[in-house]
Design an enzyme around this catalytic site. Structure first.
Site, PDB file in Angstrom:
ATOM      1  N   ILE A 104      -1.322  -4.243  21.448  1.00  0.00           N
ATOM      2  CA  ILE A 104      -1.776  -4.207  20.052  1.00  0.00           C
ATOM      3  C   ILE A 104      -1.299  -2.933  19.366  1.00  0.00           C
ATOM      4  CG2 ILE A 104      -3.742  -4.542  18.516  1.00  0.00           C
ATOM      5  CD1 ILE A 104      -5.272  -5.743  20.774  1.00  0.00           C
ATOM      6  N   ASP A 152      -1.178  11.694  28.627  1.00  0.00           N
ATOM      7  CA  ASP A 152      -2.482  11.085  28.922  1.00  0.00           C
ATOM      8  C   ASP A 152      -3.506  11.555  27.886  1.00  0.00           C
ATOM      9  OD1 ASP A 152      -4.990  10.396  30.159  1.00  0.00           O
ATOM     10  OD2 ASP A 152      -3.975  10.405  32.111  1.00  0.00           O
ATOM     11  N   ALA A 183      -5.457   3.495  22.970  1.00  0.00           N
ATOM     12  CA  ALA A 183      -5.223   3.663  24.412  1.00  0.00           C
ATOM     13  C   ALA A 183      -6.471   3.320  25.212  1.00  0.00           C
ATOM     14  CB  ALA A 183      -4.780   5.085  24.713  1.00  0.00           C
ATOM     15  N   GLU A 234      -7.638   1.206  29.294  1.00  0.00           N
ATOM     16  CA  GLU A 234      -7.449   0.142  30.274  1.00  0.00           C
ATOM     17  C   GLU A 234      -8.104  -1.085  29.652  1.00  0.00           C
ATOM     18  OE1 GLU A 234      -5.822  -0.044  33.103  1.00  0.00           O
ATOM     19  OE2 GLU A 234      -5.151   2.040  33.057  1.00  0.00           O
ATOM     20  N   THR A 253     -13.685  -3.689  20.879  1.00  0.00           N
ATOM     21  CA  THR A 253     -13.632  -5.125  21.154  1.00  0.00           C
ATOM     22  C   THR A 253     -14.975  -5.806  20.890  1.00  0.00           C
ATOM     23  OG1 THR A 253     -13.440  -6.682  23.003  1.00  0.00           O
ATOM     24  CG2 THR A 253     -14.114  -4.481  23.572  1.00  0.00           C
ATOM     25  N   ASP A 254     -14.917  -7.117  20.633  1.00  0.00           N
ATOM     26  CA  ASP A 254     -16.163  -7.883  20.476  1.00  0.00           C
ATOM     27  C   ASP A 254     -16.909  -8.017  21.804  1.00  0.00           C
ATOM     28  OD1 ASP A 254     -14.405  -9.642  21.739  1.00  0.00           O
ATOM     29  OD2 ASP A 254     -14.590 -11.241  20.230  1.00  0.00           O
ATOM     30  N   GLU A 255     -16.236  -7.704  22.922  1.00  0.00           N
ATOM     31  CA  GLU A 255     -16.885  -7.867  24.230  1.00  0.00           C
ATOM     32  C   GLU A 255     -18.062  -6.918  24.424  1.00  0.00           C
ATOM     33  OE1 GLU A 255     -14.439  -8.227  27.645  1.00  0.00           O
ATOM     34  OE2 GLU A 255     -12.843  -9.227  26.549  1.00  0.00           O
ATOM     35  N   TYR A 308     -14.980  -3.299  32.259  1.00  0.00           N
ATOM     36  CA  TYR A 308     -14.156  -3.039  31.067  1.00  0.00           C
ATOM     37  C   TYR A 308     -15.014  -2.940  29.805  1.00  0.00           C
ATOM     38  CZ  TYR A 308     -11.517  -4.256  26.885  1.00  0.00           C
ATOM     39  OH  TYR A 308     -11.034  -4.280  25.599  1.00  0.00           O
ATOM     40  N   LYS A 316     -15.900   0.209  27.162  1.00  0.00           N
ATOM     41  CA  LYS A 316     -15.606   0.169  25.724  1.00  0.00           C
ATOM     42  C   LYS A 316     -16.893   0.400  24.924  1.00  0.00           C
ATOM     43  CE  LYS A 316     -12.264  -0.476  23.879  1.00  0.00           C
ATOM     44  NZ  LYS A 316     -11.144   0.447  23.485  1.00  0.00           N
ATOM     45  N   TYR A 320      -9.335 -20.701  34.582  1.00  0.00           N
ATOM     46  CA  TYR A 320     -10.504 -20.242  35.328  1.00  0.00           C
ATOM     47  C   TYR A 320     -11.644 -21.248  35.157  1.00  0.00           C
ATOM     48  CZ  TYR A 320      -8.420 -15.501  35.468  1.00  0.00           C
ATOM     49  OH  TYR A 320      -7.614 -14.410  35.662  1.00  0.00           O
TER      50      TYR A 320
HETATM   51  P1  NAD Z   1      -2.759  -2.832  26.646  1.00  0.00           P
HETATM   52  O1  NAD Z   1      -3.288  -2.746  28.038  1.00  0.00           O
HETATM   53  O2  NAD Z   1      -1.663  -3.807  26.337  1.00  0.00           O
HETATM   54  O3  NAD Z   1      -2.224  -1.394  26.188  1.00  0.00           O
HETATM   55  C1  NAD Z   1      -2.915  -0.207  26.460  1.00  0.00           C
HETATM   56  C2  NAD Z   1      -1.944   0.953  26.238  1.00  0.00           C
HETATM   57  O4  NAD Z   1      -2.678   2.178  26.445  1.00  0.00           O
HETATM   58  C3  NAD Z   1      -0.766   0.969  27.214  1.00  0.00           C
HETATM   59  O5  NAD Z   1       0.423   1.270  26.538  1.00  0.00           O
HETATM   60  C4  NAD Z   1      -1.122   2.086  28.201  1.00  0.00           C
HETATM   61  O6  NAD Z   1       0.013   2.730  28.762  1.00  0.00           O
HETATM   62  C5  NAD Z   1      -1.929   3.035  27.301  1.00  0.00           C
HETATM   63  N1  NAD Z   1      -2.881   3.874  28.046  1.00  0.00           N
HETATM   64  C6  NAD Z   1      -3.815   3.463  28.935  1.00  0.00           C
HETATM   65  N2  NAD Z   1      -4.494   4.527  29.415  1.00  0.00           N
HETATM   66  C7  NAD Z   1      -3.978   5.629  28.799  1.00  0.00           C
HETATM   67  C8  NAD Z   1      -4.263   7.010  28.864  1.00  0.00           C
HETATM   68  N3  NAD Z   1      -5.197   7.482  29.687  1.00  0.00           N
HETATM   69  N4  NAD Z   1      -3.559   7.851  28.084  1.00  0.00           N
HETATM   70  C9  NAD Z   1      -2.586   7.377  27.248  1.00  0.00           C
HETATM   71  N5  NAD Z   1      -2.260   6.078  27.162  1.00  0.00           N
HETATM   72  C10 NAD Z   1      -2.952   5.211  27.924  1.00  0.00           C
HETATM   73  O7  NAD Z   1      -4.025  -3.075  25.732  1.00  0.00           O
HETATM   74  P2  NAD Z   1      -4.181  -3.890  24.370  1.00  0.00           P
HETATM   75  O8  NAD Z   1      -4.522  -5.289  24.678  1.00  0.00           O
HETATM   76  O9  NAD Z   1      -3.049  -3.577  23.478  1.00  0.00           O
HETATM   77  O10 NAD Z   1      -5.514  -3.202  23.790  1.00  0.00           O
HETATM   78  C11 NAD Z   1      -5.428  -2.028  22.990  1.00  0.00           C
HETATM   79  C12 NAD Z   1      -6.807  -1.657  22.496  1.00  0.00           C
HETATM   80  O11 NAD Z   1      -7.354  -2.732  21.746  1.00  0.00           O
HETATM   81  C13 NAD Z   1      -7.803  -1.363  23.616  1.00  0.00           C
HETATM   82  O12 NAD Z   1      -8.610  -0.280  23.201  1.00  0.00           O
HETATM   83  C14 NAD Z   1      -8.620  -2.649  23.720  1.00  0.00           C
HETATM   84  O13 NAD Z   1      -9.910  -2.373  24.197  1.00  0.00           O
HETATM   85  C15 NAD Z   1      -8.632  -3.085  22.280  1.00  0.00           C
HETATM   86  N6  NAD Z   1      -8.803  -4.531  22.049  1.00  0.00           N
HETATM   87  C16 NAD Z   1      -7.977  -5.435  22.662  1.00  0.00           C
HETATM   88  C17 NAD Z   1      -8.111  -6.787  22.379  1.00  0.00           C
HETATM   89  C18 NAD Z   1      -7.184  -7.827  22.997  1.00  0.00           C
HETATM   90  O14 NAD Z   1      -7.333  -9.015  22.716  1.00  0.00           O
HETATM   91  N7  NAD Z   1      -6.181  -7.449  23.804  1.00  0.00           N
HETATM   92  C19 NAD Z   1      -9.104  -7.214  21.498  1.00  0.00           C
HETATM   93  C20 NAD Z   1      -9.956  -6.265  20.907  1.00  0.00           C
HETATM   94  C21 NAD Z   1      -9.771  -4.926  21.185  1.00  0.00           C
HETATM   95  O1  TDX Z   2      -5.059 -16.969  34.016  1.00  0.00           O
HETATM   96  C1  TDX Z   2      -6.064 -16.944  33.309  1.00  0.00           C
HETATM   97  N1  TDX Z   2      -6.817 -18.079  33.164  1.00  0.00           N
HETATM   98  C2  TDX Z   2      -7.938 -18.130  32.383  1.00  0.00           C
HETATM   99  O2  TDX Z   2      -8.568 -19.195  32.278  1.00  0.00           O
HETATM  100  C3  TDX Z   2      -6.487 -15.736  32.596  1.00  0.00           C
HETATM  101  C4  TDX Z   2      -5.689 -14.466  32.745  1.00  0.00           C
HETATM  102  C5  TDX Z   2      -7.599 -15.812  31.800  1.00  0.00           C
HETATM  103  N2  TDX Z   2      -8.314 -16.971  31.695  1.00  0.00           N
HETATM  104  C6  TDX Z   2      -9.476 -17.019  30.777  1.00  0.00           C
HETATM  105  C7  TDX Z   2     -10.463 -15.887  30.870  1.00  0.00           C
HETATM  106  C8  TDX Z   2     -10.961 -15.758  29.439  1.00  0.00           C
HETATM  107  O3  TDX Z   2     -12.007 -16.676  29.195  1.00  0.00           O
HETATM  108  O4  TDX Z   2      -8.925 -16.929  29.463  1.00  0.00           O
HETATM  109  C9  TDX Z   2      -9.757 -16.154  28.592  1.00  0.00           C
HETATM  110  C10 TDX Z   2      -8.974 -14.980  28.054  1.00  0.00           C
HETATM  111  O5  TDX Z   2      -8.720 -14.100  29.151  1.00  0.00           O
HETATM  112  P1  TDX Z   2      -8.015 -12.669  28.946  1.00  0.00           P
HETATM  113  O6  TDX Z   2      -6.672 -12.869  28.312  1.00  0.00           O
HETATM  114  O7  TDX Z   2      -8.082 -11.941  30.236  1.00  0.00           O
HETATM  115  O8  TDX Z   2      -8.914 -12.016  27.812  1.00  0.00           O
HETATM  116  P2  TDX Z   2     -10.477 -11.621  27.734  1.00  0.00           P
HETATM  117  O9  TDX Z   2     -11.058 -11.403  29.089  1.00  0.00           O
HETATM  118  O10 TDX Z   2     -11.140 -12.622  26.828  1.00  0.00           O
HETATM  119  O11 TDX Z   2     -10.361 -10.194  27.015  1.00  0.00           O
HETATM  120  C11 TDX Z   2      -9.401  -9.978  25.939  1.00  0.00           C
HETATM  121  O12 TDX Z   2     -10.044  -9.999  24.696  1.00  0.00           O
HETATM  122  C12 TDX Z   2     -10.914  -8.930  24.410  1.00  0.00           C
HETATM  123  C13 TDX Z   2      -8.653  -8.678  26.126  1.00  0.00           C
HETATM  124  O13 TDX Z   2      -8.002  -8.664  27.390  1.00  0.00           O
HETATM  125  C14 TDX Z   2      -9.576  -7.507  25.993  1.00  0.00           C
HETATM  126  O14 TDX Z   2      -8.841  -6.288  26.065  1.00  0.00           O
HETATM  127  C15 TDX Z   2     -10.261  -7.592  24.665  1.00  0.00           C
HETATM  128  O15 TDX Z   2     -11.214  -6.577  24.567  1.00  0.00           O
END
Ligand code: NAD
Ligand code: TDX
Length: 331
Positions: free
Chosen positions: A12, A57, A78, A80, A120-122, A147, A151, A204
Site C-alpha cells: 500500500i 528500520d 511500515a 508487519e 486497519t479495520d481488524e 497482528y 496494530k 481457508y
Molecule cells: P506490506 O507487508 O506489503 O508492506 C510493509 C512494508 O513495511 C514493507 O515494505 C516492509 O519492508 C516495511 N517494513 C516492515 N517493518 C519495517 C521496519 N521495522 N522498518 C521499516 N520498514 C519496515 O504491508 P501492506 O499490506 O502494504 O500494509 C501497509 C500498512 O497498511 C500496514 O500498516 C497495515 O497494517 C496497513 N493496512 C493494510 C491493509 C491491507 O489490506 N493490506 C488494510 C488496512 C491497513
Molecule cells: O490462501 C488464502 N486463502 C484464504 O481463504 C489466504 C492467504 C487467505 N484466505 C482468507 C483469509 C481471509 O479471510 O482470505 C481472507 C483475506 O486474507 P488475507 O489476504 O491474509 O487478509 P486479512 O487477513 O483479511 O488481512 C488483510 O486485511 C487487513 C491484510 O493482510 C491486513 O494487513 C489488513 O490489516
C-alpha cells in the site's frame, strides 16, 4: 511539501508513493527496511528528482530523528502486515508495529512533525454474517490476532501521544486492499499467481468469511485527503462498500482466468479466523468529501489479474518460498 513515507516499498505504501507523485508536487522520502515484504522494484520508473529511498528500520531512533528533521509530514505505513505470519512468529510484529510506531511518535514529539498513522479495520475484531452493523469510529477495539492486536496497540499509542504530548497526528483504519504490488502471501495475489502457475487456489475453511474490498489507489486518495484536510487527533475509517465472501472472490478469480469456478481446494482454516469486516466511511465522506473511484470490483479484479500476468518477474522470486511456508501449515 516534503513527505516521509515509512514502508513505501510495501504494497500500500508503494501505491501511495505512485499516487502522490502523480497527483501532487510533493517530494517523497521512503524509509523502508526491505523485509521479505518490501521490494524496491515497486518504486521503479518514478521521477528520481522527487523520490529519495532510505534503507533503514523505523525502530532506529537516530535515523528516524534525522529524517524527521528534513520533512514537513510523515505517513506511516511500515508494519508487519500478515495475520498468518503473526500466528507463526509474533515477535517481529511487536518490534515493528509497536516499538516502531513509538519511535516515530517520539520523533514527531521532538520535531513537532505532522504524522498520519495507517491502520486497519481488524482492530475492531469481527462482525457476525447476519449483523446489519458496520464498524464506525466509535466501535470498541477487540482485536483477534497477534497482528491486529499490535496494530490496535500502535493506534492507542498515537492517541496517547496526541492527548499527552500534543503530537499533530491523525489515524485511518482501512478495510482489505487489492491492486498491483501486493505480496503473493495475501489472498487475492496468492490465488491469481497459483492459477498462473497451474496450482489450485486455496480457500481457508468453508470460505464464508467476508472482507470489505477497496482498491489500493482509493486508499491512497483517502489518505492524501486526510493529510490535507483531516482534523488533528481524529480517526477516519476508510472503505468503499466492497463486502464479498472469500468463496465468491475465489470463484470470480477462477472464472475471470478461464477456469471452472469450482477448481479450488478447501484447506485448513486460520486459527481465530475473523468472520466479517465491514466499514462505514460516512465520516470521511461527509466531513472531508472523499469518494472512491474504483466502484466496480469485477473490473478492478480483472485489471489486477492482468497486472500479475504482465509482471511475473516482480512476484516470481517470492512465490516458491511463500507456498512452501503455507504447505508446512497445511494451507
Ligand atoms: P506490506 O507487508 O506489503 O508492506 C510493509 C512494508 O513495511 C514493507 O515494505 C516492509 O519492508 C516495511 N517494513 C516492515 N517493518 C519495517 C521496519 N521495522 N522498518 C521499516 N520498514 C519496515 O504491508 P501492506 O499490506 O502494504 O500494509 C501497509 C500498512 O497498511 C500496514 O500498516 C497495515 O497494517 C496497513 N493496512 C493494510 C491493509 C491491507 O489490506 N493490506 C488494510 C488496512 C491497513
Ligand atoms: O490462501 C488464502 N486463502 C484464504 O481463504 C489466504 C492467504 C487467505 N484466505 C482468507 C483469509 C481471509 O479471510 O482470505 C481472507 C483475506 O486474507 P488475507 O489476504 O491474509 O487478509 P486479512 O487477513 O483479511 O488481512 C488483510 O486485511 C487487513 C491484510 O493482510 C491486513 O494487513 C489488513 O490489516
Amino acid at each position: 511539501m516534503r513527505l516521509l513515507v515509512t514502508g513505501g516499498a510495501g504494497f500500500i505504501g508503494s501505491n501511495f508513493v505512485h499516487h502522490v507523485l502523480a497527483h501532487t508536487d510533493d517530494h517523497v522520502t521512503v524509509l523502508d527496511k526491505l523485509t521479505y515484504a518490501g521490494n524496491r522494484a515497486s518504486l521503479a520508473g518514478l521521477p528520481e528528482d522527487r523520490l529519495t529511498f532510505v534503507h533503514g528500520d523505523i525502530t532506529d531512533a537516530p535515523l528516524v530523528d534525522e529524517l524527521f528533521g528534513q520533512v514537513d509530514a510523515v505517513v506511516h505505513y511500515a508494519a508487519e502486515s500478515h495475520n498468518d505470519n503473526s500466528l507463526h512468529d509474533p515477535r517481529p510484529f511487536l518490534d515493528s508495529n509497536i516499538v516502531g510506531t513509538y519511535t516515530l511518535l517520539e520523533a514527531a514529539r521532538r520535531h513537532g512533525t505532522r504524522l498520519h498513522h495507517i491502520s486497519t479495520d481488524e482492530v475492531y475484531g469481527d462482525l457476525q454474517l447476519d449483523d446489519p452493523a458496520r464498524f464506525t469510529e466509535h466501535t470498541p477495539y477487540n482485536p483477534s490476532s497477534p497482528y491486529s492486536s499490535t496494530k490496535a496497540g500502535s493506534d492507542l499509542l498515537v492517541r496517547a501521544w496526541v492527548r499527552s504530548f500534543k503530537v499533530a497526528a491523525t489515524i485511518s483504519n482501512c478495510s482489505n486492499n487489492y491492486g498491483p504490488y501486493q505480496h503473493v502471501e495475501k489472498f487475492i495475489p496468492r490465488q491469481i499467481t497459483n492459477v498462473i502457475r497451474g496450482i489450485r487456489p486455496k480457500l481457508y475453511g468453508a470460505g464464508l468469511n467476508v472482507r470489505d474490498w477497496i482498491h489500493a489507489d482509493d486508499h491512497s486518495s483517502a489518505v492524501l485527503t486526510i493529510l490535507e484536510k483531516g482534523r488533528i487527533g481524529q480517526t477516519y475509517l476508510i472503505g468503499a462498500d466492497g463486502e464479498k465472501n472469500n468463496r465468491s472472490v475465489i470463484e470470480l478469480i477462477l472464472t475471470q482466468m478461464g477456469q471452472d469456478a469450482d477448481a479450488y481446494d478447501h484447506v485448513t482454516d486460520r486459527p481465530g479466523h475473523d468472520l466479517r469486516y465491514a466499514i462505514d466511511s460516512t465520516k470521511l465522506r461527509t466531513e472531508l468529501g472523499w469518494r472512491p473511484r474504483y466502484r466496480d470490483f469485477e473490473a478492478g479484479l480483472a485489471a489486477t489479474i492482468d497486472w500479475y500476468r504482465r509482471n511475473e518477474p516482480w512476484w516470481a522470486p517470492a512465490k516458491d518460498a511463500t507456498e512452501a511456508f503455507y504447505a508446512r501449515q497445511g494451507q
